[in-house]
Design an enzyme around this catalytic site. Structure first.
Site, mmCIF file in Angstrom:
data_model
loop_
_atom_site.group_PDB
_atom_site.id
_atom_site.type_symbol
_atom_site.label_atom_id
_atom_site.label_comp_id
_atom_site.label_asym_id
_atom_site.label_seq_id
_atom_site.Cartn_x
_atom_site.Cartn_y
_atom_site.Cartn_z
ATOM 1 C CB ALA A 36 -0.963 -0.002 1.184
ATOM 2 C CG HIS A 41 5.990 3.042 1.683
ATOM 3 N ND1 HIS A 41 4.621 3.156 1.678
ATOM 4 C CD2 HIS A 41 6.300 2.278 2.765
ATOM 5 C CE1 HIS A 41 4.123 2.473 2.694
ATOM 6 N NE2 HIS A 41 5.108 1.936 3.369
ATOM 7 C CE LYS A 154 3.289 5.900 9.937
ATOM 8 N NZ LYS A 154 2.681 5.206 11.098
ATOM 9 C CB VAL A 181 7.110 11.616 3.921
ATOM 10 C CG1 VAL A 181 6.589 12.466 2.776
ATOM 11 C CG2 VAL A 181 8.535 11.163 3.639
ATOM 12 C CG MET A 189 2.416 10.978 3.768
ATOM 13 S SD MET A 189 3.118 10.876 2.119
ATOM 14 C CE MET A 189 2.742 12.520 1.547
#
Ligand code: PAF
Length: 283
Positions: A36, A41, A154, A181, A189
């Site tokens: 996903a 990424h 994250k 990000v 994100m």
């Protein structure tokens, strides 16, 4: 580097391809993902290409890091769209997308129990999580034997856990963390942001705003315990239905802090609607 990365699905194929790619002493990098894929990424992969010659991306939704009540069955599985994104960005050489049976053959019985940075925070809410991550990440690293593996900040606690595990197991692999990000409003994100309704999305955008204001309070000398309490209240007032934790921790060890006498990090996990969001920032 190829525009359309080849997808391999077995460890044997992965090793065979990496052996060929390693010719001329090429440095190999691995970005483990659950697919996903989003811009976060892609930024991670782009960052990795500064450190390596060959970029391998693994895509595997790992069942052992989900508890039975969590979203394993519903987690988005978008392998072909992910492969297209990786092809379009042109930085990935190989995709490793194993089946559950390839990673966990019948009779699989190995567990990795982590202490140190794995204690508390995520583990208090998801006790199964780091054991599942440790097993799958060690399997991916042992299969690919990269020179470098990249993980997003994250999942900051996950990054520290992986770093600890790789050091403890003596794997000769450099673990690099890549900055979060963010969307235009600062929301970190995440593949799970796709679950947010329009209303939830508005509330979700407050998480980073509240953390930023807490950091300003800390820098102005506010007490850590008071900031943690006011932060939890602010999240609930903003519309989050629950707050798993909002904590100021030692940035290296994640040990609780009473004073800001070393590098610190604010870490938070809160739920909006049915979506659990994570964020963290350096103080
Ligand atoms: O961060 C993730 O996406 C996963 O926890 C990881 C590291 C790919 C292991 O399944």
């Amino acid at each position: 580097m190829s525009a359309a990365p080849q997808i391999v699905t077995t460890v044997a194929e992965l090793r065979h391809r990496i052996k060929a790619l390693r010719q001329d002493d090429a440095r190999i990098g691995l970005v483990p993902t659950m697919g996903a894929l989003h811009a976060g990424h892609l930024a991670l992969i782009q960052e990795m290409t500064k450190h390596v010659d060959v970029a391998v991306v693994s895509i595997f939704v790992n069942p052992t890091q989900f508890a039975p009540h969590e979203d394993f069955d519903h987690y988005p599985r978008t392998l072909m769209a992910d492969a297209e994104k990786l092809g379009a960005s042109g930085e990935t050489d190989l995709i490793f997308a194993p089946s559950v049976g390839e990673m966990y053959p019948p009779g699989f019985a190995t567990r990795i129990e982590m202490a140190g940075p794995a204690i508390g925070l995520e583990s208090d809410c998801r006790p199964h999580f780091f054991s599942g991550v440790a097993v799958v990440v060690s399997k991916l690293l042992i299969a690919a034997m990269p020179d470098v593996a990249m993980f997003g900040e994250k999942d900051y606690q996950q990054l520290l856990v992986v770093r600890r595990m790789v050091s403890d197991l003596g794997l000769n692999i450099q673990i690099i963390g890549s900055p979060i990000v963010r969307e235009r409003d600062g929301l970190a994100m995440s593949s799970r942001n796709a679950y947010l309704s329009i209303d939830d999305r508005m509330i979700a955008g407050q998480l980073n705003v509240i953390i930023l204001s807490l950091i300003a309070e800390l820098r102005d000398g506010a007490a850590i315990s008071a900031v943690e309490e006011s932060g939890k209240r602010a999240l609930l007032e903003a519309g989050f239905s629950s707050v798993d934790y909002l904590a100021v921790r030692d940035a290296e060890t994640l040990a609780p802090l009473t004073t800001l006498d070393r590098p610190a990090r604010v870490l938070a996990a809160a739920t909006v609607g049915k979506t659990r969001l994570l964020d963290n920032m350096a103080v």
